[in-house]
Enzyme design. Structure first.
Site, PDB file in Angstrom:
ATOM      1  N   SER A   1      -8.309  -0.003   0.347  1.00  0.00           N
ATOM      2  CA  SER A   1      -9.317  -0.126   1.394  1.00  0.00           C
ATOM      3  C   SER A   1      -9.888   1.236   1.775  1.00  0.00           C
ATOM      4  CB  SER A   1      -8.722  -0.846   2.606  1.00  0.00           C
ATOM      5  OG  SER A   1      -9.694  -1.064   3.596  1.00  0.00           O
ATOM      6  N   HIS A   2      -9.669   1.651   3.027  1.00  0.00           N
ATOM      7  CA  HIS A   2     -10.260   2.888   3.548  1.00  0.00           C
ATOM      8  C   HIS A   2      -9.340   4.097   3.404  1.00  0.00           C
ATOM      9  CE1 HIS A   2      -7.759   1.181   6.730  1.00  0.00           C
ATOM     10  NE2 HIS A   2      -7.554   2.424   7.117  1.00  0.00           N
TER      11      HIS A   2
ATOM     12  N   LYS B   1      -3.794  -6.449  -2.147  1.00  0.00           N
ATOM     13  CA  LYS B   1      -3.969  -7.506  -1.159  1.00  0.00           C
ATOM     14  C   LYS B   1      -3.821  -8.845  -1.876  1.00  0.00           C
ATOM     15  CE  LYS B   1      -7.066  -5.002   1.983  1.00  0.00           C
ATOM     16  NZ  LYS B   1      -8.351  -5.039   2.715  1.00  0.00           N
TER      17      LYS B   1
ATOM     18  N   ASP C   1     -14.840  -4.971   2.924  1.00  0.00           N
ATOM     19  CA  ASP C   1     -14.588  -6.175   3.722  1.00  0.00           C
ATOM     20  C   ASP C   1     -14.899  -5.950   5.203  1.00  0.00           C
ATOM     21  OD1 ASP C   1     -12.417  -4.541   4.277  1.00  0.00           O
ATOM     22  OD2 ASP C   1     -10.920  -6.118   4.095  1.00  0.00           O
ATOM     23  N   ARG C   2     -15.178  -4.695   5.589  1.00  0.00           N
ATOM     24  CA  ARG C   2     -15.579  -4.399   6.963  1.00  0.00           C
ATOM     25  C   ARG C   2     -16.983  -3.821   6.973  1.00  0.00           C
ATOM     26  NH1 ARG C   2     -12.028  -0.416   9.898  1.00  0.00           N
ATOM     27  NH2 ARG C   2     -11.636   0.443   7.824  1.00  0.00           N
TER      28      ARG C   2
ATOM     29  N   ARG D   1       0.839  -1.197   0.000  1.00  0.00           N
ATOM     30  CA  ARG D   1       0.000   0.000   0.000  1.00  0.00           C
ATOM     31  C   ARG D   1       0.873   1.246   0.000  1.00  0.00           C
ATOM     32  NH1 ARG D   1      -5.192   0.067   3.881  1.00  0.00           N
ATOM     33  NH2 ARG D   1      -5.074  -2.103   3.190  1.00  0.00           N
TER      34      ARG D   1
ATOM     35  N   HIS E   1     -13.886  -6.401  11.410  1.00  0.00           N
ATOM     36  CA  HIS E   1     -13.604  -7.576  10.580  1.00  0.00           C
ATOM     37  C   HIS E   1     -14.251  -8.799  11.221  1.00  0.00           C
ATOM     38  CE1 HIS E   1     -10.745  -6.037   7.602  1.00  0.00           C
ATOM     39  NE2 HIS E   1     -10.219  -5.296   8.557  1.00  0.00           N
TER      40      HIS E   1
ATOM     41  N   ASP F   1     -13.228  -1.128   0.366  1.00  0.00           N
ATOM     42  CA  ASP F   1     -13.212  -2.411  -0.347  1.00  0.00           C
ATOM     43  C   ASP F   1     -14.258  -3.367   0.203  1.00  0.00           C
ATOM     44  OD1 ASP F   1     -11.768  -2.640   2.042  1.00  0.00           O
ATOM     45  OD2 ASP F   1     -10.439  -4.189   1.256  1.00  0.00           O
TER      46      ASP F   1
ATOM     47  N   ASP G   1     -16.516  -0.166   4.418  1.00  0.00           N
ATOM     48  CA  ASP G   1     -15.328   0.588   4.038  1.00  0.00           C
ATOM     49  C   ASP G   1     -15.117   0.486   2.534  1.00  0.00           C
ATOM     50  OD1 ASP G   1     -14.465  -2.043   3.942  1.00  0.00           O
ATOM     51  OD2 ASP G   1     -12.586  -1.683   4.982  1.00  0.00           O
TER      52      ASP G   1
END
Length: 463
Positions: free
Chosen positions: A110-111, A120, A254-255, A26, A337, A252, A250
């Site tokens: 992501s965020h 990832k 995933d949360r 990242r 998560h 992507d 978020d």
């Protein structure tokens, strides 16, 4: 890929340690992460995994498609075929890797703010790739220059995975028979705006969409729902529309974070306890993982429902490793998560959301009443302090508390101090000169007193 190309990638970043983090790649685009780096990473990933085929998906950032193309160039130059699944969430990548049985890459930051992007990675079956499981080796290969391959170049093919992903999740959690619900979803201009319409299609849900337009500049607010400021719009929309529940994802997706019908933010610990109780109802006696900053109520409720609670360090690599070791049915983190054994031990914000909708839709009362049984204590939330010497500050706190009557301590992840009526954890950030404090107590006054005492100790050491 030719060695010279890999060397160009190395030259584009003076220090790869800036962008190869604990769990992913990242950095700022293009200053830290660019197409040369992505191409080298794609080549190195094939060398690392030995894969003949991989799958790639990406988020809505404008920099994502060029990075996907570069990563694919590196992979195909090593002789691997690439399935380009196009737009997707990170848990869609896990679905793809799990169902296809091949490694995968998700291009996302992501965020993080718009100027960032990242990658990832996972091995076949959605197994994580972190510093201890391949990222360090990947970095070494990029820095050394990835050797060219003599194999014929691989091919890139397109494949739409959204419909299969949505159907798979709805097989894991049946929400078809729930009572009708009004659900506000704040996608934050992230990937939930792409996945939620397909997942919710056909359900007895009246969807109130917020910020579903895919826009990697995040014009409304950051796609980081762990920050309460980014939930204000959702809270207001839930109360104004008289919705049953609000969901926030978020960037992507995933949360997942939840707001109840009153507009109150629901603790992820309460969600962990709720989902754990549901999973234990279908498999009594199973193991459930929780990290050490989740509420004390979580292991209590797991045990009350006949499960075996197992406490781990903070961080998804620790959760996933412990789940794999124990065969745990479910795992939850206070960061939002949620991990599922039947989803390849991977995390899925959407699957967590479906569990909450199922539980709410099968109950007669509001979400606040449903969750009241899972919220037993008062928590501080995570309080960060900039500290010049983290070890010295932590030692000072340990010295102050260790000799007191009834106090027990452990150092599984930072310092945890416990008594029957309260506990706190103080742990260092891996990337910043910060100490992170979480306090929980039986009542507000006790929590505040413990919090303030610890903060006075550690902030007195600040340079």
């Amino acid at each position: 890929m030719h060695r010279g190309r890999a060397r160009e990638a190395r030259g584009a970043v003076t220090d790869l340690s800036k962008i190869i983090k604990a769990y992913d790649i990242r950095g700022v685009v293009p200053d830290e992460l660019n197409e040369d780096v992505a191409e080298a990473a794609g080549a190195a990933f094939i060398r690392l995994t030995g894969a003949g085929e991989i799958v790639i998906t990406h988020d809505m950032r404008t920099s994502s498609p060029p990075l996907v193309a570069a990563f694919a160039r590196g992979a195909t130059a090593q002789g691997a075929d690439v399935i380009d699944a196009g737009l997707g969430s990170t848990d869609m990548l896990y679905y793809a890797s799990g169902t296809l049985g091949i490694p995968g890459a998700m291009v996302t930051a992501s965020h993080n703010p718009a100027r960032y992007n990242g990658v990832k990675l996972c091995r076949e079956g959605a197994k994580p790739v972190g510093q201890q499981t391949g990222l360090a080796e990947l970095r070494e290969m990029i820095e050394a220059g990835v050797p060219a391959s003599d194999a014929p170049a691989g091919q890139v093919t397109r494949q739409d995975l959204l419909s299969g992903y949505a159907e798979h999740l709805k097989k894991l959690v049946d929400v078809s028979a729930i009572r009708p619900l009004k659900v506000v979803v704040d996608a934050g201009n992230g990937m939930a705006g792409y996945t939620v319409p397909k997942v919710f299609d056909g359900l007895p849900v009246k969807l109130v969409p917020m910020y579903f337009e895919l826009d990697g500049t995040f014009p409304n607010h950051e796609a980081n729902p762990i920050d309460p400021e980014n939930l204000r719009d959702l809270q207001r929309a839930v109360t104004e529309t008289r919705a049953d529940i609000g969901l926030a994802f978020d960037g992507d997706a995933d949360r997942c974070f939840v707001v109840d019908e009153r507009g109150e933010i629901v603790s992820p610990s309460a969600l962990t306890a709720l989902i754990a109780s549901r999973e234990l109802a279908r498999e009594p006696g199973a193991t459930v993982i929780h990290n050490l900053i989740t509420s004390r109520a979580v292991p209590e409720i797991i045990a009350e429902h006949g499960g075996t609670p197992v406490r781990t360090r903070v961080g998804h690599s620790f959760i996933k490793a412990e789940m794999a070791r124990t065969g745990a049915i479910f795992g939850g983190e206070h960061s939002g998560h949620f991990y599922f054994r039947d989803f390849w031990f991977a995390d899925s914000g959407m699957l967590a959301a479906l569990h909450v909708l199922a539980a709410l839709g099968q109950s007669d009362g509001p979400l606040s009443a449903l969750l009241a049984r899972y919220e037993r204590y008062v928590a501080s939330g995570e309080v960060n302090s900039e500290v010049a010497d983290q070890a010295a500050a932590t030692a000072l706190v340990l010295d102050s508390f260790a000799g007191r009557p009834g106090v027990s301590t452990d150092e599984l992840d930072g310092l945890t101090v416990m008594v029957p009526d309260w506990w706190f954890n103080l742990r260092p950030s891996n990337t910043e000169p910060l100490l992170r404090l979480n306090v929980e107590a039986a009542d507000q006054a006790t929590m505040e007193a413990v919090r303030d005492e610890v903060l006075a100790l550690i902030r007195g050491t600040t340079a």
